[in-house]
Every structure is written in structure tokens, then in C-alpha cells.
Write a protein that holds these residues in place. Structure first.
Motif, PDB file in Angstrom:
ATOM      1  N   ALA A 133      41.949  26.583  22.561  1.00 13.70           N
ATOM      2  CA  ALA A 133      40.893  27.041  23.470  1.00 13.70           C
ATOM      3  C   ALA A 133      40.052  25.855  23.926  1.00 13.70           C
ATOM      4  CB  ALA A 133      40.019  28.082  22.774  1.00 13.70           C
ATOM      5  N   PHE A 134      39.797  24.924  23.002  1.00 12.74           N
ATOM      6  CA  PHE A 134      39.091  23.697  23.371  1.00 12.74           C
ATOM      7  C   PHE A 134      39.880  22.921  24.413  1.00 12.74           C
ATOM      8  CE2 PHE A 134      38.403  19.204  23.191  1.00 12.74           C
ATOM      9  CZ  PHE A 134      37.028  19.065  23.148  1.00 12.74           C
ATOM     10  N   VAL A 135      41.184  22.740  24.177  1.00 14.11           N
ATOM     11  CA  VAL A 135      42.014  21.970  25.111  1.00 14.11           C
ATOM     12  C   VAL A 135      41.975  22.592  26.502  1.00 14.11           C
ATOM     13  CG1 VAL A 135      44.374  21.242  25.662  1.00 14.11           C
ATOM     14  CG2 VAL A 135      43.524  21.068  23.312  1.00 14.11           C
ATOM     15  N   LEU A 136      42.077  23.916  26.569  1.00 12.23           N
ATOM     16  CA  LEU A 136      42.053  24.594  27.863  1.00 12.23           C
ATOM     17  C   LEU A 136      40.723  24.388  28.580  1.00 12.23           C
ATOM     18  CD1 LEU A 136      43.352  26.531  29.915  1.00 12.23           C
ATOM     19  CD2 LEU A 136      42.458  28.436  28.540  1.00 12.23           C
ATOM     20  N   SER A 137      39.628  24.626  27.874  1.00 17.61           N
ATOM     21  CA  SER A 137      38.297  24.471  28.472  1.00 17.61           C
ATOM     22  C   SER A 137      38.039  23.029  28.901  1.00 17.61           C
ATOM     23  CB  SER A 137      37.232  24.929  27.474  1.00 17.61           C
ATOM     24  OG  SER A 137      35.931  24.718  27.977  1.00 17.61           O
ATOM     25  N   PHE A 138      38.354  22.104  28.024  1.00 17.69           N
ATOM     26  CA  PHE A 138      38.163  20.674  28.293  1.00 17.69           C
ATOM     27  C   PHE A 138      38.949  20.238  29.534  1.00 17.69           C
ATOM     28  CE2 PHE A 138      39.931  16.350  27.407  1.00 17.69           C
ATOM     29  CZ  PHE A 138      38.750  15.614  27.440  1.00 17.69           C
ATOM     30  N   THR A 139      40.197  20.670  29.611  1.00 15.50           N
ATOM     31  CA  THR A 139      41.051  20.222  30.711  1.00 15.50           C
ATOM     32  C   THR A 139      40.628  20.832  32.033  1.00 15.50           C
ATOM     33  OG1 THR A 139      42.870  20.078  29.116  1.00 15.50           O
ATOM     34  CG2 THR A 139      43.440  19.959  31.444  1.00 15.50           C
ATOM     35  N   GLU A 140      40.276  22.088  32.035  1.00 12.25           N
ATOM     36  CA  GLU A 140      39.829  22.720  33.282  1.00 12.25           C
ATOM     37  C   GLU A 140      38.549  22.054  33.791  1.00 12.25           C
ATOM     38  OE1 GLU A 140      41.737  27.176  33.078  1.00 12.25           O
ATOM     39  OE2 GLU A 140      39.686  26.916  32.331  1.00 12.25           O
ATOM     40  N   ALA A 141      37.654  21.698  32.874  1.00  2.01           N
ATOM     41  CA  ALA A 141      36.440  20.978  33.287  1.00  2.01           C
ATOM     42  C   ALA A 141      36.788  19.617  33.873  1.00  2.01           C
ATOM     43  CB  ALA A 141      35.498  20.821  32.092  1.00  2.01           C
ATOM     44  N   ALA A 160      39.572  18.779  35.317  1.00  5.08           N
ATOM     45  CA  ALA A 160      40.218  18.995  36.613  1.00  5.08           C
ATOM     46  C   ALA A 160      39.178  19.106  37.724  1.00  5.08           C
ATOM     47  CB  ALA A 160      41.088  20.247  36.566  1.00  5.08           C
ATOM     48  N   HIS A 161      38.068  19.769  37.414  1.00  4.50           N
ATOM     49  CA  HIS A 161      37.009  19.887  38.418  1.00  4.50           C
ATOM     50  C   HIS A 161      36.299  18.550  38.623  1.00  4.50           C
ATOM     51  CE1 HIS A 161      34.074  22.068  40.879  1.00  4.50           C
ATOM     52  NE2 HIS A 161      33.155  21.298  40.298  1.00  4.50           N
ATOM     53  N   GLU A 162      36.035  17.837  37.524  1.00  7.09           N
ATOM     54  CA  GLU A 162      35.358  16.544  37.634  1.00  7.09           C
ATOM     55  C   GLU A 162      36.148  15.536  38.463  1.00  7.09           C
ATOM     56  OE1 GLU A 162      33.145  16.660  33.221  1.00  7.09           O
ATOM     57  OE2 GLU A 162      34.551  15.062  33.724  1.00  7.09           O
ATOM     58  N   THR A 163      37.461  15.650  38.429  1.00  5.30           N
ATOM     59  CA  THR A 163      38.321  14.645  39.071  1.00  5.30           C
ATOM     60  C   THR A 163      39.009  15.179  40.331  1.00  5.30           C
ATOM     61  OG1 THR A 163      40.211  15.279  37.677  1.00  5.30           O
ATOM     62  CG2 THR A 163      38.775  13.545  36.843  1.00  5.30           C
ATOM     63  N   LYS A 164      38.558  16.299  40.855  1.00  7.39           N
ATOM     64  CA  LYS A 164      39.285  16.998  41.918  1.00  7.39           C
ATOM     65  C   LYS A 164      39.427  16.190  43.198  1.00  7.39           C
ATOM     66  CE  LYS A 164      35.133  19.666  43.147  1.00  7.39           C
ATOM     67  NZ  LYS A 164      34.820  19.039  44.449  1.00  7.39           N
ATOM     68  N   ASP A 165      38.595  15.204  43.413  1.00  5.08           N
ATOM     69  CA  ASP A 165      38.682  14.405  44.642  1.00  5.08           C
ATOM     70  C   ASP A 165      39.371  13.054  44.432  1.00  5.08           C
ATOM     71  OD1 ASP A 165      37.273  16.373  46.111  1.00  5.08           O
ATOM     72  OD2 ASP A 165      35.357  15.580  45.389  1.00  5.08           O
ATOM     73  N   SER A 166      40.002  12.882  43.296  1.00  4.96           N
ATOM     74  CA  SER A 166      40.517  11.558  42.944  1.00  4.96           C
ATOM     75  C   SER A 166      41.978  11.323  43.312  1.00  4.96           C
ATOM     76  CB  SER A 166      40.384  11.349  41.424  1.00  4.96           C
ATOM     77  OG  SER A 166      41.268  12.226  40.728  1.00  4.96           O
ATOM     78  N   SER A 215      45.115  25.203  35.382  1.00  3.01           N
ATOM     79  CA  SER A 215      45.860  25.588  34.188  1.00  3.01           C
ATOM     80  C   SER A 215      47.012  26.464  34.626  1.00  3.01           C
ATOM     81  CB  SER A 215      44.975  26.328  33.174  1.00  3.01           C
ATOM     82  OG  SER A 215      44.416  27.494  33.737  1.00  3.01           O
ATOM     83  N   VAL A 216      48.071  26.461  33.820  1.00  5.50           N
ATOM     84  CA  VAL A 216      49.246  27.263  34.153  1.00  5.50           C
ATOM     85  C   VAL A 216      49.863  27.785  32.861  1.00  5.50           C
ATOM     86  CG1 VAL A 216      50.722  25.206  34.209  1.00  5.50           C
ATOM     87  CG2 VAL A 216      51.465  27.287  35.371  1.00  5.50           C
ATOM     88  N   VAL A 217      50.214  29.066  32.867  1.00  4.43           N
ATOM     89  CA  VAL A 217      50.865  29.707  31.732  1.00  4.43           C
ATOM     90  C   VAL A 217      52.355  29.772  32.021  1.00  4.43           C
ATOM     91  CG1 VAL A 217      51.055  31.811  30.339  1.00  4.43           C
ATOM     92  CG2 VAL A 217      48.812  31.066  31.192  1.00  4.43           C
ATOM     93  N   SER A 218      53.163  29.389  31.060  1.00  7.09           N
ATOM     94  CA  SER A 218      54.611  29.393  31.238  1.00  7.09           C
ATOM     95  C   SER A 218      55.204  30.743  30.847  1.00  7.09           C
ATOM     96  CB  SER A 218      55.250  28.290  30.393  1.00  7.09           C
ATOM     97  OG  SER A 218      56.650  28.257  30.598  1.00  7.09           O
ATOM     98  N   GLY A 219      55.927  31.358  31.790  1.00  8.40           N
ATOM     99  CA  GLY A 219      56.599  32.622  31.508  1.00  8.40           C
ATOM    100  C   GLY A 219      55.838  33.817  32.044  1.00  8.40           C
ATOM    101  N   TRP A 220      56.558  34.683  32.763  1.00  7.66           N
ATOM    102  CA  TRP A 220      55.912  35.848  33.383  1.00  7.66           C
ATOM    103  C   TRP A 220      55.245  36.733  32.333  1.00  7.66           C
ATOM    104  CZ3 TRP A 220      56.601  41.142  32.928  1.00  7.66           C
ATOM    105  CH2 TRP A 220      55.961  41.921  33.908  1.00  7.66           C
TER     106      TRP A 220
END
Length: 262
Positions: free
Chosen positions: A162-170, A172-178, A230-235
């Protein structure tokens, strides 16, 4: 559009087997030079040799225990001394434990937190400035479908993801223009050595995917014009993750506990 990585270098942690070695093979096929890290030197060298022979790329191996404090910064310093710059970082190293917390070995869960959380942050912080400066690669942090709800019986593992997901999504937003593509990959149960380390298949919820199927999901995300955060693998896993987010918290908690502990 299929992204190619010729002339770039990707660092992959936990690269001696499973998702890590599959990531290595796919990025090598797309032209990337590689830096591979893992604890098992012989397995790592075998992966590196096969990829050099198959794709004619440069592969650097580093035998490291990333659960040690400061290991990510140590890798950065070592690569800088060798003149190697990283364009893509795939934080794949991690492991899980399965028992009620009161029965867990404190030393093991400390290592679990260190590897799944602290090492991921340390390594990301060490390499992020140079990745942002090139904007040619990606930052992929491997989370899990366990990230979407608390997981009784795997409390530390679920919380770490849960930490990894939250950290990474944040990030992604911080670096969205890079120009750097940043996302969390959330596999469900996958046919890797994860369950061997865990000591049980009982926590394998849903259909087991192959490592190749999970990496297909990651590469499709990279190839999209706009990479999701973020992306979940598998329908089926996407359906379960969506339900976990929409159900009342006590219900998703009860369902997860029953699935893992039965």
C-alpha cells in the motif's frame, strides 16, 4: 506505439528470477543496456550471460542485499564511479510473510519492511534526479493487488505494498511534466518464487498469472500515449481491486482476511 530503449540503461532490482528476470529480458529485447541487482550471484550472472548472447547489449551485475540501510545510494555511487547513468529504474525486489503479526519473527519483518519500503524509496531518491534529467525512460515500482485493502495474516506485506502504491502515484504526479514515465505495477498471484519464500500457496487469490503476462501489462502501460499512474495486471484482479476500493472498509477487510487465512 511500441517504446524502444536503444541507447538507454535500465536498472532492475531482484533481477535473478521471476518478474525481475522477465523485465530484464523484455527491456533487453527493446534495446536497453542493463544493470541487474540481486543477492544470488550465480543466478544473476546466468541471466546476464543469456541476455548478452541473445541481444548484444551491455549487462552489468551487482550482487547486493538491498535490505541493508543505504544500499540504494551505495549502488548509485558505484555506478557513477563507473560512468553508468540510469534512464529506467524498476524496483522489483521484495518478499512477503504470512502469519498473524504476533507469530512473525521480528527480524524477518524488519527485513521485509526494509526491502519492500525503505530500499525502494532510497533507490528511487538516489536515481530520480538523473532519470528526470534525461526524461527518456521510466520508473516502475512493483506493488501488488494486496495494496488495495488491509490483508489480515499478511499485515506487513499488504501495508508495505500500500505504501509502494501511494508513494508511486504521488511521484507520478510530481514528475508528470518531465517526460519520465512513472507508474506502480500491481500484480496479483503470479507464478514466481514468491510463494516458495512465503511458504504457502494459500494466499494465491484468483488465477495465477505467468511472469510474462504481468510484464505484458507493464509494457502496454509504457506504450500508451499517457502512462497511467498505476496498473493492475489481469482482468479478474482489476475487478477485485476495484471492488476492494468501493466496498465499505470493514467488508473488504473481512473478505481479504478470509481469502488469505483459509
Amino acid at each position: 506505439m511500441t517504446m524502444t530503449y536503444t541507447g538507454t540503461t535500465a536498472l532492475i532490482t531482484g533481477a535473478s528470477s521471476g518478474l525481475g528476470s522477465e523485465f530484464a529480458a523484455r527491456f533487453a529485447a527493446r534495446g536497453a543496456n542493463l544493470v541487474l541487482t540481486a543477492r544470488r550471484t550465480e543466478r544473476l550472472e546466468e541471466v546476464a550471460r543469456k541476455l548478452r548472447d541473445a541481444h548484444g547489449i551491455s549487462v552489468t551485475t551487482l550482487s547486493k542485499d538491498l535490505s541493508r540501510p543505504g544500499a540504494g545510494a551505495e549502488i548509485h555511487e558505484e555506478l557513477t564511479d563507473r560512468g553508468i547513468r540510469i534512464d529506467t529504474l524498476i524496483n522489483n525486489a521484495g518478499f512477503g510473510t504470512r502469519s498473524p503479526l504476533v507469530e512473525e519473527d521480528p527480524t524477518v519483518i524488519a527485513s521485509e519492511i526494509s526491502l519492500n519500503v525503505a530500499a525502494l524509496v532510497d533507490t528511487t531518491r538516489a536515481f530520480l534526479p538523473e532519470m528526470l534529467s534525461t526524461g527518456k525512460g521510466a520508473l516502475i515500482n512493483v506493488a501488488s493487488t494486496a495494496a488495495f485493502q488491509p490483508v489480515p495474516g499478511m499485515a506487513v506485506y499488504g501495508a508495505s505494498k500500500a505504501f509502494v502504491l501511494s508513494f508511486t502515484e504521488a511521484l507520478a504526479h510530481e514528475t508528470k511534466d518531465s517526460g519520465l514515465r512513472v507508474f506502480a505495477l500491481c500484480p496479483g498471484a503470479t507464478r514466481t518464487e514468491f510463494f516458495d519464500v512465503l511458504g504457502s500457496q494459500a494466499a494465491a487469490v484468483g488465477r495465477l498469472q505467468s511472469a510474462s503476462e504481468v510484464i505484458d501489462t507493464a509494457l502496454r502501460a509504457l506504450d500508451r500515449p499517457t502512462t497511467p499512474v498505476s496498473v493492475v495486471s489481469g482482468w479478474g484482479n482489476r475487478v477485485l481491486a476495484g471492488m476492494a476500493q468501493r466496498l465499505p472498509r470493514h467488508l473488504s477487510l473481512a473478505i481479504a482476511g478470509r481469502a488469505v487465512q483459509d
